[in-house]
Design a protein around this motif. Structure first.
Motif, PDB file in Angstrom:
ATOM      1  N   TYR B 155      -3.893  20.982  20.233  1.00  0.00           N
ATOM      2  CA  TYR B 155      -4.303  19.591  19.999  1.00  0.00           C
ATOM      3  C   TYR B 155      -5.717  19.562  19.419  1.00  0.00           C
ATOM      4  CZ  TYR B 155      -6.077  14.942  21.055  1.00  0.00           C
ATOM      5  OH  TYR B 155      -6.653  13.710  20.944  1.00  0.00           O
ATOM      6  N   ALA B 156      -6.599  20.344  20.046  1.00  0.00           N
ATOM      7  CA  ALA B 156      -7.988  20.341  19.600  1.00  0.00           C
ATOM      8  C   ALA B 156      -8.121  20.892  18.188  1.00  0.00           C
ATOM      9  CB  ALA B 156      -8.839  21.166  20.574  1.00  0.00           C
ATOM     10  N   VAL B 157      -7.363  21.957  17.895  1.00  0.00           N
ATOM     11  CA  VAL B 157      -7.457  22.553  16.551  1.00  0.00           C
ATOM     12  C   VAL B 157      -7.085  21.517  15.506  1.00  0.00           C
ATOM     13  CG1 VAL B 157      -6.389  24.234  15.003  1.00  0.00           C
ATOM     14  CG2 VAL B 157      -7.115  24.932  17.270  1.00  0.00           C
ATOM     15  N   ILE B 158      -6.009  20.768  15.778  1.00  0.00           N
ATOM     16  CA  ILE B 158      -5.585  19.766  14.790  1.00  0.00           C
ATOM     17  C   ILE B 158      -6.581  18.605  14.758  1.00  0.00           C
ATOM     18  CG2 ILE B 158      -3.762  18.152  14.135  1.00  0.00           C
ATOM     19  CD1 ILE B 158      -1.788  19.982  15.528  1.00  0.00           C
ATOM     20  N   ARG B 168      -3.925  10.982  14.223  1.00  0.00           N
ATOM     21  CA  ARG B 168      -2.568  10.504  14.448  1.00  0.00           C
ATOM     22  C   ARG B 168      -1.608  11.693  14.617  1.00  0.00           C
ATOM     23  NH1 ARG B 168       1.821   8.086  12.023  1.00  0.00           N
ATOM     24  NH2 ARG B 168       1.421   9.225  10.107  1.00  0.00           N
ATOM     25  N   ALA B 169      -1.792  12.709  13.734  1.00  0.00           N
ATOM     26  CA  ALA B 169      -0.919  13.888  13.787  1.00  0.00           C
ATOM     27  C   ALA B 169      -1.062  14.584  15.130  1.00  0.00           C
ATOM     28  CB  ALA B 169      -1.256  14.836  12.643  1.00  0.00           C
ATOM     29  N   ALA B 170      -2.311  14.716  15.591  1.00  0.00           N
ATOM     30  CA  ALA B 170      -2.551  15.411  16.849  1.00  0.00           C
ATOM     31  C   ALA B 170      -1.936  14.634  18.009  1.00  0.00           C
ATOM     32  CB  ALA B 170      -4.052  15.589  17.058  1.00  0.00           C
ATOM     33  N   ARG B 171      -2.061  13.296  17.939  1.00  0.00           N
ATOM     34  CA  ARG B 171      -1.513  12.471  19.021  1.00  0.00           C
ATOM     35  C   ARG B 171       0.008  12.625  19.073  1.00  0.00           C
ATOM     36  NH1 ARG B 171      -3.994   7.647  17.801  1.00  0.00           N
ATOM     37  NH2 ARG B 171      -2.091   6.873  16.853  1.00  0.00           N
ATOM     38  N   LYS B 172       0.601  12.609  17.894  1.00  0.00           N
ATOM     39  CA  LYS B 172       2.051  12.744  17.830  1.00  0.00           C
ATOM     40  C   LYS B 172       2.482  14.087  18.409  1.00  0.00           C
ATOM     41  CE  LYS B 172       5.294  11.497  14.201  1.00  0.00           C
ATOM     42  NZ  LYS B 172       5.287  11.236  12.764  1.00  0.00           N
TER      43      LYS B 172
END
Lengths: 636, 503
Positions: B155-158, B168-172
């Motif tokens: 998650y952090a990397v994204i 948004r991508a990380a949340r998804k």
């Protein structure tokens, strides 16, 4: 039928793995060394193929000297084993593959030599020879494997090399697209071929030629039929046969030597090889054979009709190739003695078509890369060698008595008439009609290019003959078109006896031999005469309105439109629909869920009231859930 | 403690120390921190090499680890710290250590915005701990713990190093994966409470199969859906394109290269191993979904307009082949899945590296704005073409075997359903050719676009790229020409696993 068995290769023949290895090594050198090999790279490319040719000759004569020349096998190593799926990497040198080796490396060497001159001014010449060598190596692997997986390796390698070569001039959008199209249509056929291989393994537990051929009679006829039809699909893709023919004419976007090597002499004949090699499978099912014959007959007529309406010199030759390979498919589909006939035609075609493609390249070379035959005319005065050599190829392909086409195509027509019942008339008639049409469109091509009034574009003053490095291969290939026919027609059937046997039940053709020969000569001369009469005075410089058949032929008999309407358009809509579903449907659901969770957590925040009793209630709820799950587990 | 056990521990401890080291360094020693982190990643790879010879362990169980650590962890809950490596997990472990090492090395030369490369390296190493842990865990709860360890660093990397739409991508990614985790947790809980053990070796043992068939099905569905999210299996894949498109290059490489494999590995080792009867009952559904993934993934790829997004969708199709292999529940199918996993890791890893290299230079990944890359960057487009051709499954390169065997396994199962699936999957392989050739046509062929013309001076490969990419090119060739490199390890354990199902 006697079981098929190959002997182990030893002595000099034990080194025949060198045949594909040498061009492969050369390709690796050319592609990896990069610019450092620019100065001498093309010569290395020529040398490697020529070496393979010389080696091929020595192996050929060694094999001929053997008592039992049914074929020698070379086991290399155990290759893959997955579960029950085991394949040994091995090579086979038998009369059939020996013949192909000589064709590939012999004609290949001449075309390589020609390409040194043709690609002289191209900055990418070294890379071109790298791809060219890669192609030859893959093609040799294709014909030298001793099992279907090896054949498939070569098969795919050939597809890759042709992709690279067709889109060699990648800056041209049409060339880049043509390469893509070729690879793709081949892939469709390859999927069928791959499934056929898996079927062999699932039903027979092996993919080795000998074991498959010896086991095929144990299978039910339905399985054999499906297997044969899948093989045919693969063959049709590689050989540009109906319904996968559309890529071949587009492939003319590649440099002309590519067209000569890949789309005349070698790659497109791989489909014929596949069927000729798999003959026990096709022999075992007459329905499959009839389908092959029908595909061949249909394609040969289609190629003729479309070829007669095209104005691009290379595209006419391309459709002519489609049509001639149709004759070969017709031959291998007839089976029995016709296998050898089809292969004779394949060899003869390899010579004269390669010669004509190179001749076309020579014409383009002297005419500022013009390809429109309406803008040629009267070139015989300016490029005598090209004229004579192309003329010999022309006479050979239309089956002029004494030249190779006469000895190779004629017997296929007779063989088609030897079938039983009405199919003899249908397929024999198609082959006969094809002979007349071939004479028509090839004469049209030849006459419009070399004879009649000069209709050149304004920028051309003095068309010139090509340099020696290009004309020498032309002369050698023309000699082949003249002499090879008679030699091949007597020696090839005998040479192939170990593969196809010598006992063939002969049917009497529905008409006598003499009548068929006379008819086909009449058709040929009529077609050629008509073309000369029509085009002796030249032709209009632009496309003229014409009847429905000509319009249809110009549009490739609407086959492209059919593909577009039936496969591409629905595919596009399906694709768009799926993207929509992906973005709106599934993602929408998830995003909605996320929004719901977000809203829910907002409400949850309100639940954090700070009152112990409400927390206790939540804890109770959670505990009930856990207990319920445990109860479900215990009593589930 | 034997050498094998030491090495097993080293596989987890070395990257953990490396992560602490890199994260603890001050900002001015950023480069030193990255070098140190890379050294730890290399050491981990070295530890993985220890197992290269492989071993044949005597015994008749369904899982026979070459090396094993088994110590009590929470005795009251009968949880054990049980690690082991065998022929099924080893190729994945080796791939993980190799890719992490290459990614860390890549970060020596190139750190995506907003910098702070030492933290990125540290996170990559934490990810490595989690992923290797998943592959080594022989205890179900331990497996779950490692499975969760991976979530936050990714998650952090994204979210930190990603592109414009990274949040948004990380949340998804997190939402999807959490959803999977919940199911996995309930599944693990169900299995453990029903059988009283969390030990995978015992659970896979055909002699002891205490779960009723209804309960097996319940557990299998939960576990399978959880792993399907991770793999991802259509239609639970939509987090993947978003995550890939936004993630930084090294993030994409790890994500596609090894993170997805946790899903397929879990499906094979945990779901199929623990609930074989239910797996047999669910196999047709799984097979149909896998084939749908192949076809849908391929078709959707044809419509993609962005480089990384296209490659991401191609993963959906490729993982479809892997899942099809698992779904057949045959030895051939499992082998197909394992070599498919490895090949996809190598080839797609390379593809994402190259795509990253192109985006870095041209500052766009839109296919419409790329074109004629061969003109200005011949080496870059050469590697792209190589990777694309490997990915479309040309024989002689790595991608071929997994797909061919998966199709073959479907035919081997026989019957109308599986034969149809085989035919469709084979057609899907042709689709792969269609979209990859379209990609090459758009990016490398044709006249150079303004975005591509601009990079004449930087068209050459950079040192970091040479270091990170050439091993992947060589591996693609090696696995393609000598598939026994991978298949050799898994032959015996896979046969044992297949036997569990038939028994």
């Amino acid at each position: 039928m006697e079981p098929i068995a190959y002997t182990a290769a030893n002595g000099w023949l034990g080194t025949f793995w060198l045949l594909p290895a040498i061009p492969l090594a050369s390709a690796a050198v050319l592609l990896l060394l990069g610019k450092r090999a620019d100065r001498w790279g093309h010569w290395l490319g020529v040398l490697s193929v020529a070496t393979s040719f010389v080696l091929g000759l020595t192996y050929f004569f060694t094999l001929r000297g053997l008592e039992n020349r049914s074929g020698v096998e070379l086991k290399l190593w155990d290759y893959i084993g997955v579960g029950d799926f085991k394949v040994d990497l091995g090579l086979l040198f038998d009369p059939l593959s020996a013949m192909f080796v000589l064709l590939i490396t012999g004609v290949g060497s001449l075309i390589h030599l020609y390409a040194v001159g043709y690609m002289d001014h191209d900055p990418g010449r070294r890379k071109f020879f790298g791809y060219f060598n890669l192609f030859v190596a893959a093609m040799l692997l294709l014909v030298l494997g001793n099992n279907y997986v090896m054949l498939y390796f070569g098969w795919e390698g050939v597809g890759l090399a042709s992709y690279l070569l067709i889109s060699f001039w990648y800056l041209k959008p049409s060339a880049a697209t043509a390469g893509k199209k070729a690879f793709l249509m081949n892939r469709v056929g390859d999927a069928g071929f791959a499934i056929a291989i898996f079927m062999m393994f699932a039903y027979l537990g092996t993919v080795d030629y000998a074991e498959v051929f010896n086991g095929v009679h144990k299978l039910s006829s339905g399985v054999v039929l499906v297997m044969a039809l899948l093989l045919l699909l693969g063959a049709a893709g590689k050989s540009g046969q109906f319904p996968l023919q559309a890529w071949l004419p587009d492939a003319m976007e590649g440099p002309t030597p590519v067209s000569a090597l890949i789309h005349a002499a070698t790659m497109v004949t791989a489909g014929v090889y596949l069927i000729a090699r798999s003959h026990p499978i096709f022999d075992a099912n007459s329905t499959a054979q009839t389908v092959v014959v029908a595909v061949g007959a249909l394609t040969l007529l289609m190629g003729c009709i479309i070829g007669a309406a095209k104005d691009d010199i290379k595209r006419v030759l391309a459709w002519s190739t489609v049509s001639q390979i149709g004759y070969m498919f017709l031959g291998v589909g007839l089976g029995g003695a016709a296998y050898a006939l089809a292969l004779i035609h394949l060899l003869a075609h390899g010579f004269f078509k390669a010669g004509m493609f190179l001749g076309a390249g020579s014409v383009m070379h002297g005419m500022h890369d013009q390809v429109d035959i309406r803008r040629f005319g009267g070139l015989w005065k300016y490029m005598k060698i090209t004229w004579v050599t192309f003329g010999l190829g022309w006479l050979a392909i239309i089956g002029f008595p004494g030249l190779s086409g006469f000895f190779s195509k004629e017997p296929i027509i007779v063989a088609a008439f030897e079938r039983e019942g009405w199919t003899a008339w249908l397929f024999g008639g198609a082959a006969l009609l094809g002979a007349g049409l071939t004479a028509f469109y090839m004469t049209r091509l030849f006459w419009l290019t070399f004879h009649g009034p000069e209709r050149w574009t304004d920028d051309i003053r003095h068309p010139h003959e090509s340099p020696k490095i290009m004309t020498i291969p032309l002369i050698l290939l023309a000699l082949g078109s003249v002499g090879a026919g008679y030699l091949l027609s007597t020696s090839v059937p005998e040479w192939l006896t170990p593969v196809y046997g010598s006992e063939h039940t002969e049917h009497e053709p529905v008409m006598s031999h003499t009548v068929i020969t006379i008819l086909s000569l009449v058709m040929t001369f009529a077609g050629a005469g008509l073309a000369i009469a029509l085009f002796n005075k030249g032709t209009a410089l632009a496309e003229q309105p014409a009847g429905p058949l000509v319009v249809a032929a110009r549009k490739n008999l609407y086959t492209d439109s059919f593909n577009e309407a039936v496969f591409e358009a629905p595919g596009r809509y399906l694709t768009r629909a799926l993207v929509y579903i992906d973005n709106r449907g599934i993602d929408g659901l998830v995003n909605g869920l996320a929004a719901g969770v977000g809203g829910g957590s907002g409400r949850l925040r309100r639940a954090q009231t700070g009152f112990v009793r409400s927390y206790a209630l939540s804890i109770l709820g959670g505990a009930v859930l856990v207990v319920a799950a445990m109860l479900a587990v215990t009593f589930g | 403690m034997s050498t094998g056990q030491t090495m097993l521990l080293a596989l987890l401890i070395l990257p953990a120390i490396g992560a602490l080291f890199a994260a603890a360094m001050p900002a001015r020693l950023d480069r030193a921190a990255r070098v140190g982190g890379t050294a730890f990643a290399a050491a981990t790879f070295g530890a993985a090499l220890f197992f290269v010879p492989g071993t044949t362990t005597p015994g008749t169980g369904a899982i026979l680890p070459w090396a094993e650590i088994d110590v009590p962890w929470a005795p009251d809950l009968s949880l054990r710290f049980h690690l082991g490596v065998d022929g099924i997990s080893y190729p994945l472990v080796a791939l993980t250590t190799a890719l992490t090492m290459l990614c860390c090395a890549y970060c020596l030369w190139r750190v995506p915005d907003p910098g702070r490369g030492r933290l990125l390296v540290a996170l990559l190493l934490v990810l490595e701990v989690g992923i290797i842990g998943v592959f080594l865990a022989l205890d179900l709860v331990l497996f779950f713990v490692f499975f969760e360890v991976v979530l936050l660093p990714m998650y952090a990397v994204i979210a930190v190093w990603g592109g414009a739409d990274r949040r948004r991508a990380a949340r998804k990614f997190v939402l999807y994966t959490l959803f999977g985790s919940v199911l996995l947790l309930v599944g693990v809980f169900t299995v453990v409470s029903a059988t009283g053990t969390a030990d995978l070796v015992a659970l896979t043992d055909p002699a002891t199969r205490p779960m009723s068939s209804g309960l097996q099905l319940f557990a299998f569905v939960l576990l399978a859906v959880a792993f399907a999210v991770k793999s991802p299996l259509w239609p639970l894949h939509t987090w993947l394109p978003a995550a890939h498109t936004e993630a930084p290059t090294v993030g994409s490489v790890i994500l596609a290269g090894v993170l997805l494999k946790m899903g397929t590995y879990g499906l094979l080792r945990v779901a199929v191993g623990v609930a074989p009867d239910a797996a047999a009952r669910s196999a047709p559904v799984l097979g149909i979904l896998a084939t749908a993934a192949i076809i849908v993934g391929g078709l959707v790829c044809l419509a993609q307009t962005e480089l990384k997004r296209l490659i991401a969708y191609s993963s959906v199709g490729h993982m479809g082949f892997v899942l099809l292999g698992v779904a057949t529940l045959t030895t051939t199918g499992f082998q197909a899945a394992l070599i498919g996993n490895i090949a996809h890791g190598i080839v797609t890893g390379l593809l994402f590296f190259v795509a990253g290299g192109i985006k870095d230079r041209a500052h766009t990944g839109e296919l419409a704005q790329l074109g004629g890359l061969r003109e200005t960057a011949p080496a870059l487009s050469g590697v792209l073409a190589f990777a694309a051709i490997a990915s479309l499954g040309l024989p002689g390169l790595a991608g071929f075997w997994g797909e061919a065997f998966a199709v073959f396994a479907a035919f081997e199962r026989g019957g109308p359903l599986w034969s149809t699936l085989g035919v469709l999957a084979a057609a899907g392989a042709a689709l792969a050719a269609a979209y990859f050739l379209r990609l090459l046509r758009r990016v490398t062929h044709g006249a150079a676009t303004p975005a591509v013309t601009a990079l004449t001076t930087e068209g050459r490969l950079r040192p970091g790229e040479l270091v990170a990419w050439s091993p992947l090119v060589l591996l693609t060739l090696a696995v393609g020409i000598v598939p026994v490199l991978v298949l050799g390890y898994s032959a015996d354990p896979v046969a044992a696993l297949a036997e569990v199902i038939t028994r």
